[in-house]
Design a protein around this motif. Structure first.
Motif, PDB file in Angstrom:
ATOM      1  N   LEU A 216       0.826  -1.203   0.000  1.00  0.00           N
ATOM      2  CA  LEU A 216       0.000   0.000   0.000  1.00  0.00           C
ATOM      3  C   LEU A 216       0.862   1.256   0.000  1.00  0.00           C
ATOM      4  O   LEU A 216       0.612   2.190  -0.756  1.00  0.00           O
ATOM      5  CB  LEU A 216      -0.955  -0.016   1.197  1.00  0.00           C
ATOM      6  N   TRP A 217       1.917   1.298   0.824  1.00  0.00           N
ATOM      7  CA  TRP A 217       2.793   2.467   0.879  1.00  0.00           C
ATOM      8  C   TRP A 217       3.566   2.654  -0.425  1.00  0.00           C
ATOM      9  O   TRP A 217       3.782   3.781  -0.886  1.00  0.00           O
ATOM     10  CB  TRP A 217       3.753   2.390   2.062  1.00  0.00           C
TER      11      TRP A 217
ATOM     12  N   SER B 153       4.437   5.934  -5.151  1.00  0.00           N
ATOM     13  CA  SER B 153       4.584   6.025  -6.603  1.00  0.00           C
ATOM     14  C   SER B 153       3.538   6.961  -7.205  1.00  0.00           C
ATOM     15  O   SER B 153       3.829   7.688  -8.152  1.00  0.00           O
ATOM     16  CB  SER B 153       4.511   4.647  -7.256  1.00  0.00           C
ATOM     17  N   ALA B 154       2.328   6.981  -6.659  1.00  0.00           N
ATOM     18  CA  ALA B 154       1.301   7.916  -7.138  1.00  0.00           C
ATOM     19  C   ALA B 154       1.734   9.357  -6.866  1.00  0.00           C
ATOM     20  O   ALA B 154       1.577  10.234  -7.728  1.00  0.00           O
ATOM     21  CB  ALA B 154      -0.037   7.622  -6.476  1.00  0.00           C
TER      22      ALA B 154
ATOM     23  N   ASP C  68       4.467  15.314 -12.994  1.00  0.00           N
ATOM     24  CA  ASP C  68       3.548  15.939 -13.939  1.00  0.00           C
ATOM     25  C   ASP C  68       3.395  17.431 -13.653  1.00  0.00           C
ATOM     26  O   ASP C  68       3.277  18.233 -14.570  1.00  0.00           O
ATOM     27  CB  ASP C  68       2.187  15.256 -13.895  1.00  0.00           C
ATOM     28  N   MET C  69       3.423  17.808 -12.381  1.00  0.00           N
ATOM     29  CA  MET C  69       3.250  19.218 -12.022  1.00  0.00           C
ATOM     30  C   MET C  69       4.532  20.023 -12.202  1.00  0.00           C
ATOM     31  O   MET C  69       4.485  21.173 -12.631  1.00  0.00           O
ATOM     32  CB  MET C  69       2.772  19.338 -10.579  1.00  0.00           C
TER      33      MET C  69
END
Length: 155
Positions: free
Chosen positions: A17-18, A23-24, A31-32
């Protein structure tokens, strides 16, 4: 199931989960703010820009111009090729278009020919009305659409 097995399964699930969450966050950050450029690459780019620019041959395109869209009139000199097109701060032609990726497309030369290449953008890059999937030759006056913006090579 033993308590130890259950504990190990919980820890493995928590670790996975971590990894997903981190990674998200990494994808959103790149992207920003764009990708990081290592110091070695920055030095090489600085040395490359110090070279004497060659004169374009007669009749060859000299610049890339935004002809339609929010940034109409923006231009980039082809002497600085390869040119990056996108929303990122490292783009030679920075576009304020919601349909343009941070690093959307690149225009580069090979000999006397100019090519446009899509860099894996979400909405694609079009030469005329055809979506391109590989580097494609462009000539003076051929329209390249990136999002809602149209660009052309000009003399």
């Amino acid at each position: 199931m033993s308590e130890l097995t259950l504990f190990l399964i919980r820890m493995a699930f928590l670790a996975i989960l971590w990894i997903f969450v981190l990674s998200a966050i990494s994808v959103i950050r790149s992207d920003m703010f764009g990708a990081r450029v290592p110091e070695a690459a920055r030095g090489a780019a600085a040395k490359q820009s110090e070279r004497k620019p060659r004169r374009p041959r007669r009749g060859a395109p000299t610049h890339l111009l935004v002809v339609e869209g929010d940034n109409a009139g923006t231009r980039a000199e082809l002497a600085d090729a390869p040119l990056l097109i996108g929303r990122g701060s490292d783009a030679a032609i920075k576009l304020d278009d919601d349909y343009v990726s941070t690093r959307h497309a690149r225009v580069a030369a090979s000999g006397d020919e100019w090519f446009v290449e899509d860099l894996g953008s979400t909405n694609g890059t079009y030469v005329g009305s055809v979506r391109i999937t590989q580097p494609t030759t462009i000539a003076v006056g051929v329209q390249v659409r990136v999002g809602k913006t149209i660009l052309e090579l000009r003399k």
